[in-house]
Motif scaffolding. Structure first.
Motif, PDB file in Angstrom:
ATOM      1  N   SER A 277       3.548 -15.246  38.139  1.00 38.70           N
ATOM      2  CA  SER A 277       2.919 -14.855  39.355  1.00 38.70           C
ATOM      3  C   SER A 277       3.894 -13.238  39.578  1.00 38.70           C
ATOM      4  N   ASN A 278       5.328 -13.367  39.126  1.00 31.96           N
ATOM      5  CA  ASN A 278       6.128 -12.255  39.156  1.00 31.96           C
ATOM      6  C   ASN A 278       5.327 -10.875  38.584  1.00 31.96           C
ATOM      7  N   MET A 279       4.776 -11.382  37.375  1.00 28.53           N
ATOM      8  CA  MET A 279       4.163 -10.227  36.453  1.00 28.53           C
ATOM      9  C   MET A 279       2.796  -9.765  37.379  1.00 28.53           C
ATOM     10  N   ASN A 280       2.228 -10.752  37.682  1.00 25.45           N
ATOM     11  CA  ASN A 280       0.802 -10.430  38.394  1.00 25.45           C
ATOM     12  C   ASN A 280       0.997  -9.565  39.279  1.00 25.45           C
ATOM     13  N   LEU A 281       2.045  -9.925  40.364  1.00 27.65           N
ATOM     14  CA  LEU A 281       2.072  -9.101  41.686  1.00 27.65           C
ATOM     15  C   LEU A 281       3.181  -8.061  41.577  1.00 27.65           C
ATOM     16  N   SER A 282       3.626  -7.542  40.213  1.00 29.22           N
ATOM     17  CA  SER A 282       4.587  -6.771  39.872  1.00 29.22           C
ATOM     18  C   SER A 282       5.873  -6.964  41.054  1.00 29.22           C
ATOM     19  N   SER A 283       6.222  -8.034  41.052  1.00 30.56           N
ATOM     20  CA  SER A 283       7.353  -8.380  41.785  1.00 30.56           C
ATOM     21  C   SER A 283       8.566  -8.171  41.232  1.00 30.56           C
ATOM     22  N   GLY A 284       8.638  -8.367  39.817  1.00 29.37           N
ATOM     23  CA  GLY A 284       9.911  -8.249  39.133  1.00 29.37           C
ATOM     24  C   GLY A 284      10.228  -9.248  38.117  1.00 29.37           C
ATOM     25  N   ILE A 285      11.444  -9.199  37.572  1.00 27.41           N
ATOM     26  CA  ILE A 285      11.856 -10.444  36.832  1.00 27.41           C
ATOM     27  C   ILE A 285      12.887 -11.037  37.372  1.00 27.41           C
ATOM     28  N   ALA A 286      12.929 -12.344  37.511  1.00 30.31           N
ATOM     29  CA  ALA A 286      14.192 -13.164  38.297  1.00 30.31           C
ATOM     30  C   ALA A 286      15.161 -13.381  36.953  1.00 30.31           C
ATOM     31  N   PRO A 287      16.571 -13.036  37.269  1.00 29.34           N
ATOM     32  CA  PRO A 287      17.525 -13.343  36.515  1.00 29.34           C
ATOM     33  C   PRO A 287      17.948 -14.592  36.249  1.00 29.34           C
ATOM     34  N   ILE A 288      17.045 -15.400  35.505  1.00 32.08           N
ATOM     35  CA  ILE A 288      17.354 -16.702  35.259  1.00 32.08           C
ATOM     36  C   ILE A 288      18.434 -16.900  34.423  1.00 32.08           C
ATOM     37  N   ARG A 289      18.760 -16.159  33.588  1.00 34.61           N
ATOM     38  CA  ARG A 289      20.226 -16.485  32.680  1.00 34.61           C
ATOM     39  C   ARG A 289      21.329 -16.432  33.648  1.00 34.61           C
ATOM     40  N   SER A 290      21.422 -15.516  34.508  1.00 38.47           N
ATOM     41  CA  SER A 290      22.578 -15.603  35.403  1.00 38.47           C
ATOM     42  C   SER A 290      22.368 -16.835  36.409  1.00 38.47           C
ATOM     43  N   TYR A 291      21.209 -17.158  36.786  1.00 41.32           N
ATOM     44  CA  TYR A 291      21.261 -18.537  37.578  1.00 41.32           C
ATOM     45  C   TYR A 291      21.667 -19.712  36.740  1.00 41.32           C
ATOM     46  N   LEU A 292      21.429 -19.759  35.893  1.00 42.77           N
ATOM     47  CA  LEU A 292      21.797 -20.891  34.839  1.00 42.77           C
ATOM     48  C   LEU A 292      23.201 -20.788  34.542  1.00 42.77           C
ATOM     49  N   ASP A 293      23.857 -19.532  34.284  1.00 43.42           N
ATOM     50  CA  ASP A 293      25.290 -19.479  33.860  1.00 43.42           C
ATOM     51  C   ASP A 293      25.995 -19.854  35.226  1.00 43.42           C
ATOM     52  N   LYS A 294      25.321 -19.708  36.437  1.00 39.02           N
ATOM     53  CA  LYS A 294      26.206 -19.946  37.723  1.00 39.02           C
ATOM     54  C   LYS A 294      26.219 -21.261  38.174  1.00 39.02           C
ATOM     55  N   GLY A 295      25.105 -21.921  37.517  1.00 43.17           N
ATOM     56  CA  GLY A 295      25.091 -23.476  37.865  1.00 43.17           C
ATOM     57  C   GLY A 295      23.939 -23.596  38.815  1.00 43.17           C
ATOM     58  N   LEU A 296      23.133 -22.881  38.984  1.00 42.76           N
ATOM     59  CA  LEU A 296      22.108 -23.268  40.003  1.00 42.76           C
ATOM     60  C   LEU A 296      21.128 -23.998  39.347  1.00 42.76           C
ATOM     61  N   ARG A 297      20.351 -24.818  40.304  1.00 43.21           N
ATOM     62  CA  ARG A 297      19.293 -25.618  39.941  1.00 43.21           C
ATOM     63  C   ARG A 297      17.883 -24.993  39.647  1.00 43.21           C
ATOM     64  N   VAL A 298      17.280 -24.921  38.796  1.00 46.43           N
ATOM     65  CA  VAL A 298      16.125 -24.251  38.301  1.00 46.43           C
ATOM     66  C   VAL A 298      15.134 -25.000  37.952  1.00 46.43           C
ATOM     67  N   GLY A 299      13.800 -24.788  38.112  1.00 48.31           N
ATOM     68  CA  GLY A 299      12.644 -25.365  37.562  1.00 48.31           C
ATOM     69  C   GLY A 299      11.711 -24.396  37.551  1.00 48.31           C
ATOM     70  N   LEU A 300      10.333 -24.862  36.645  1.00 45.94           N
ATOM     71  CA  LEU A 300       9.314 -23.671  36.744  1.00 45.94           C
ATOM     72  C   LEU A 300       8.014 -23.865  37.701  1.00 45.94           C
ATOM     73  N   GLY A 301       7.500 -22.831  38.156  1.00 45.94           N
ATOM     74  CA  GLY A 301       6.294 -22.900  38.862  1.00 45.94           C
ATOM     75  C   GLY A 301       5.252 -22.125  38.385  1.00 45.94           C
ATOM     76  N   SER A 302       4.005 -22.625  38.657  1.00 47.06           N
ATOM     77  CA  SER A 302       2.851 -21.880  38.223  1.00 47.06           C
ATOM     78  C   SER A 302       2.629 -20.711  39.352  1.00 47.06           C
ATOM     79  N   ASP A 303       2.756 -21.071  40.262  1.00 46.75           N
ATOM     80  CA  ASP A 303       2.496 -20.325  41.739  1.00 46.75           C
ATOM     81  C   ASP A 303       1.025 -19.721  41.579  1.00 46.75           C
ATOM     82  N   VAL A 304       0.099 -20.695  41.167  1.00 48.88           N
ATOM     83  CA  VAL A 304      -1.185 -20.309  41.383  1.00 48.88           C
ATOM     84  C   VAL A 304      -1.474 -20.075  42.911  1.00 48.88           C
ATOM     85  N   ALA A 305      -2.197 -19.077  43.344  1.00 46.71           N
ATOM     86  CA  ALA A 305      -2.995 -17.889  42.540  1.00 46.71           C
ATOM     87  C   ALA A 305      -1.992 -16.757  42.336  1.00 46.71           C
ATOM     88  N   GLY A 306      -0.923 -16.514  42.788  1.00 44.37           N
ATOM     89  CA  GLY A 306       0.125 -15.374  42.099  1.00 44.37           C
ATOM     90  C   GLY A 306      -0.066 -15.518  40.912  1.00 44.37           C
TER      91      GLY A 306
END
Ligand code: GUN
Ligand code: FE
Length: 412
Positions: A277-306
């Motif tokens: 979705s972030n690619m299709n809607l030209s939103s950007g790239i979420a800094p997941i490495r940094s979120y993981l380093d900081k200990g955030l809870r992260v999962g994945l989403g398809s976000d159909v239809a973005g």
């Protein structure tokens, strides 16, 4: 990652007892299903998908968020006022979800109560475990989609919760203010009360697109950052008054600033990373490495239809790929997400929202997918892990899953 060439995944009463190379004696009386040389993996978790947008997935992808909402998403979602259309569209969606590699899912419906209840009925029949949200939106949407008032939105939400809370075994309601631009302060305040009364989890969108963020700043000048608008109404991971957890998923978090990230960490907010979705809607790239380093809870989403496709295999490879671009082009200190890490996010990472989910470790709910990777033949010898990586990169899930188990029940 641990994998066995030939092994046993043991399940009793819907719970995993672990994976073994040789079957422990104490389990020798259990019935055995032999899946031969096929791959058995934990079920995948989609933390963010819009069921009513499934119909137009893969079309109208050349817009940014706010224009895309107005030109693509809202016109389609308005159709779900018509239950006949909703039944047609949601039946297709539910059937596809059943066939997919996804075993757990958090989804948005529309504002319409009858259509959302129908969606819940259909999801219950699939055998998947889902959270489904009747969307709240009382401003900044076309007349045929905007709820009449905050009060009307609240009344419909309460009636919906009362109707569905005890109705299903596997399908539960989740509070779903669409995003800050769609919800008046009055509505957000009332949703807070509903959350406290029914102790529902929450899902919404956060810091996805820069135009959206600027709009939120205009709408809510008193809030320090976007997430602070949810936090003000105790819909951001915890309730400041009673100190209870408010289980929350925020989709995207592409542009979250430092204070927002820190608050998400403190409050245990789940980030639903939706790279397609972030690619299709030209939103950007979420800094997941940094979120993981900081200990955030992260999962994945398809976000159909973005996102254009419900495949969480795709979300895994997209996660790896966009993280490589982020590292190469944006921040050379943010090492790319590896395949095992992305696989973790798609299973245990998002699974944590549902409890002990996303692994075959002892005590976890037994959700499993059986893959027949021989449908994409290969001439050489491959290890089990190579076969898995290949199956994911080649989107084998879109070719069909051989068998699927949720909480120990075999769906097919
Ligand atoms: N923000 C508010 N609504 C939506 C939606 O339907 N999709 C996405 N990607 N972002 C949103
Ligand atoms: Fe979304």
């Amino acid at each position: 990652m641990i994998a066995f060439e030939k092994g046993y995944a043991v399940c009793i009463d819907g719970k995993s007892r672990g994976v073994f190379e040789t079957l422990p004696q104490k389990y020798s009386d259990l019935p055995v299903i032999d899946f031969g040389d096929r791959l058995i993996i934990p079920g995948l978790v989609d933390l963010h998908i819009h069921a009513p947008q499934y119909a137009f997935r893969g079309t109208g992808m050349d817009l940014e968020l706010m224009d895309w909402l107005n030109q693509q998403a809202f016109p389609e979602e308005a159709k779900y006022a018509d239950l006949t259309y909703a039944k047609k569209a949601y039946s297709i969606f539910a059937e596809q979800m059943k066939k997919s590699a996804t075993t757990r899912v958090c989804m948005f419906g529309t504002q319409h109560r009858p259509a959302t209840e129908l969606l819940m009925e259909l999801m219950e029949e699939t055998g998947l475990v889902s959270f489904v949200g009747k969307v709240n939106m009382d401003r900044e949407a076309p007349d045929n989609l905007r709820e009449e008032s905050a009060e009307a939105s609240v009344q419909a939400t309460i009636a919906w919760i009362e109707s569905v809370s005890q109705k299903f075994q596997r399908t539960k309601p989740i509070l779903t203010p669409r995003f800050i631009p769609s919800c008046t302060d009055e509505l957000m305040q009332k949703l807070r009360e509903i959350q406290m009364t029914y102790e529902l989890p929450v899902q919404s969108h956060l810091s996805e697109n820069q135009g959206e963020i600027a709009f939120v700043r205009e709408l809510r000048p008193r809030n320090k950052f976007y997430g602070d608008a949810y936090e003000e109404h105790d819909l951001f991971g915890r309730n400041k008054e009673n100190h209870k957890e408010v289980k929350t998923i925020m989709a995207h978090c592409v542009w979250s600033e430092e204070e927002e990230v820190e608050l998400m960490r403190q409050n245990g907010v789940f980030v639903a990373h939706c790279p397609a979705s972030n690619m299709n809607l030209s939103s950007g790239i979420a800094p997941i490495r940094s979120y993981l380093d900081k200990g955030l809870r992260v999962g994945l989403g398809s976000d159909v239809a973005g996102g254009h496709c419900e495949s969480i295999f795709r979300a895994i490879t997209d996660t790896v790929q966009v993280s490589k671009m982020y590292w190469r082009l944006v921040d050379s200190s943010a090492s790319p997400i590896t395949f095992p890490e992305a696989f973790y996010l798609a299973t245990k990472g998002g699974g944590a929202f549902f409890g002990k989910v996303g692994s075959f470790e002892e005590g976890y709910d037994f959700d499993a997918i059986v893959l027949e990777d021989a449908v994409l033949p290969y001439p050489q010898e491959l290890s089990v892990l190579q076969r898995l990586e290949r199956a994911v990169y080649l989107s084998l899930d879109l070719n069909g899953i051989y068998a699927k188990f949720v909480e120990g029940r075999q769906l097919f």
